[in-house]
Structure formats: structure tokens, C-alpha cells
Enzyme design. Structure first.
Site, mmCIF file in Angstrom:
data_model
loop_
_atom_site.group_PDB
_atom_site.id
_atom_site.type_symbol
_atom_site.label_atom_id
_atom_site.label_comp_id
_atom_site.label_asym_id
_atom_site.label_seq_id
_atom_site.Cartn_x
_atom_site.Cartn_y
_atom_site.Cartn_z
ATOM 1 N N ARG A 75 0.859 -1.190 0.000
ATOM 2 C CA ARG A 75 0.000 0.000 0.000
ATOM 3 C C ARG A 75 0.893 1.238 0.000
ATOM 4 N NH1 ARG A 75 -3.408 -1.254 4.413
ATOM 5 N NH2 ARG A 75 -4.746 -2.289 2.900
ATOM 6 N N ASN A 97 -0.640 -0.947 13.220
ATOM 7 C CA ASN A 97 -0.085 -2.029 12.405
ATOM 8 C C ASN A 97 1.116 -2.638 13.103
ATOM 9 O OD1 ASN A 97 -1.584 -1.596 9.790
ATOM 10 N ND2 ASN A 97 -0.609 0.409 9.979
ATOM 11 N N ASP A 138 4.664 -4.654 6.587
ATOM 12 C CA ASP A 138 3.417 -4.882 7.317
ATOM 13 C C ASP A 138 3.310 -6.377 7.634
ATOM 14 O OD1 ASP A 138 0.595 -5.695 7.595
ATOM 15 O OD2 ASP A 138 0.140 -3.598 7.177
ATOM 16 N N ASP A 149 0.667 -7.955 9.036
ATOM 17 C CA ASP A 149 -0.722 -8.429 9.067
ATOM 18 C C ASP A 149 -1.472 -8.118 10.355
ATOM 19 O OD1 ASP A 149 -0.056 -9.801 6.569
ATOM 20 O OD2 ASP A 149 0.850 -11.325 7.843
ATOM 21 N N ASP A 186 -3.054 -6.414 13.459
ATOM 22 C CA ASP A 186 -3.420 -5.031 13.732
ATOM 23 C C ASP A 186 -4.143 -4.973 15.068
ATOM 24 O OD1 ASP A 186 -2.705 -4.009 11.012
ATOM 25 O OD2 ASP A 186 -4.339 -5.314 10.410
ATOM 26 N N ASP A 241 -6.952 -9.637 12.302
ATOM 27 C CA ASP A 241 -6.205 -10.307 11.238
ATOM 28 C C ASP A 241 -5.251 -11.405 11.721
ATOM 29 O OD1 ASP A 241 -7.568 -8.647 9.464
ATOM 30 O OD2 ASP A 241 -6.003 -7.124 9.525
ATOM 31 N N GLU A 298 -5.060 -14.057 8.991
ATOM 32 C CA GLU A 298 -4.204 -13.604 7.891
ATOM 33 C C GLU A 298 -2.730 -13.726 8.285
ATOM 34 O OE1 GLU A 298 -3.377 -9.572 5.215
ATOM 35 O OE2 GLU A 298 -4.860 -9.493 6.819
#
EC number: 3.6.1.15
Length: 177
Positions: A23, A87, A103, A105, A107, A120, A123
Site C-alpha cells: 500500500r 499495524n 506490514d 498483518d 493489527d 487479522d 491472515e
């Protein structure tokens, strides 16, 4: 590389552990830099996702990045109060192109009413296997979740109302020059 100074605009790039771009935030205004930290603000900032999708942030948000902690903090200033999106991520690095981090994953979301949620986890477990997060990284991230929750519970740094007020006021002063 020289540090950006107050009022400068920088790009922020988030990557995944495998090196892929995740991102990008364009035009984050820098409010303060130190040897270890960058404080900035996003306000109607263009965000581009790895799949090319683009969107614009809805409200002002104070952003906090550190070179020693494995998390960064986004304090979103909303009508009903400040909520946070944190994050779990590598400490940042900065080059001529952008402020960059990986990152990981996980959070932590803190709602304006103080409720906290770890997000997450599924994830994280999938990416840990797919991208081969080491046991060292797994340990560091889990320890940094504890540090982050301690900061939240004790109103440390960005979780202090005074901190948010100081940096939001400074943003408004810079914005209106």
C-alpha cells in the site's frame, strides 16, 4: 539521506515480508522528525493498494512511526473521538523515495470508546506459513503487541489526548499558513 522537516510531504510505502508492495500513501505531511521517529498527518490523502485500487482517507489522522518498535500507529480524528489503527510492522526505514516498512498483518484497533481488538490473526497465520516468517520475527511481533497494549492502557505517546491535541493543532497551523 537528510530527514524531512516540518511541513514537508513524504510518501509512505508498506510492503509485505516477501518484498511485494502492499500500500502507498501519497503526500503525508511531516509534523516532526527525530533520530528515531516520524510524526505526520494524513488528511484526504490518496492511498493506492497493491491491486491498483485507489481511495482517499476520510478524516485527519496523526501517524507515528518509530525505528525501534515493531508497530506504527494511526490516530484517526473523528467527530465521535479518536480511534486508532495500529499495524504490527517492522521499524521504518527512509530513503529518497519514501518512508518504508514491512506490514506483518496483525493489527490492533482501538475504538473511540476505548474498546480494543486484535485483528487479522488468521491472515497473520497464513502469511507466516506462506512467506516464512521466522520464529524470531514471530517472537518480536508478539512481544511488540504487549508493548503496544501497554502504551494503549497507559495513554503513552499517541494514545495520550494531549499528544493528539498538540500535533493536530500544529497540523492546522501549518495547513493555514
Amino acid at each position: 539521506m537528510k530527514l524531512p522537516k516540518e511541513g514537508d510531504f513524504i510518501t509512505i510505502q508498506s510492503y509485505k515480508h516477501d518484498g511485494s508492495l502492499h500500500r502507498t500513501w501519497r503526500d503525508t505531511m511531516v509534523l516532526k522528525t527525530t533520530d528515531n521517529a516520524v510524526i505526520g498527518v494524513n488528511d484526504h490523502t490518496l492511498v493506492t493498494e497493491s491491486d491498483g485500487r485507489r481511495w482517499v482517507t476520510r478524516e485527519p489522522a496523526i501517524v507515528y512511526f518509530h525505528k525501534k518498535y515493531w508497530f506504527n500507529i494511526i490516530a484517526m480524528i473523528r467527530d465521535n473521538g479518536v480511534s486508532y489503527y495500529c499495524n504490527l510492522a517492522s521499524p521504518y526505514v527512509m530513503d529518497e523515495e519514501a518512508l518504508k516498512y514491512i506490514d506483518y498483518d496483525l493489527d490492533v484497533k482501538v475504538f473511540a470508546d476505548g474498546e480494543k481488538r486484535l485483528l487479522d490473526v488468521d491472515e497473520y497465520e497464513v502469511h507466516k506459513e506462506e512467506m516464512g516468517y521466522s520464529s524470531d520475527i514471530d517472537f518480536i511481533l508478539k512481544e511488540n503487541v504487549k508493548i503496544l497494549v501497554d502504551w494503549i492502557n497507559n495513554g503513552k505517546g499517541p494514545f495520550s489526548e494531549a499528544y493528539i491535541n498538540i500535533w493536530y493543532k500544529r497540523y492546522l497551523e501549518l495547513e493555514n499558513r
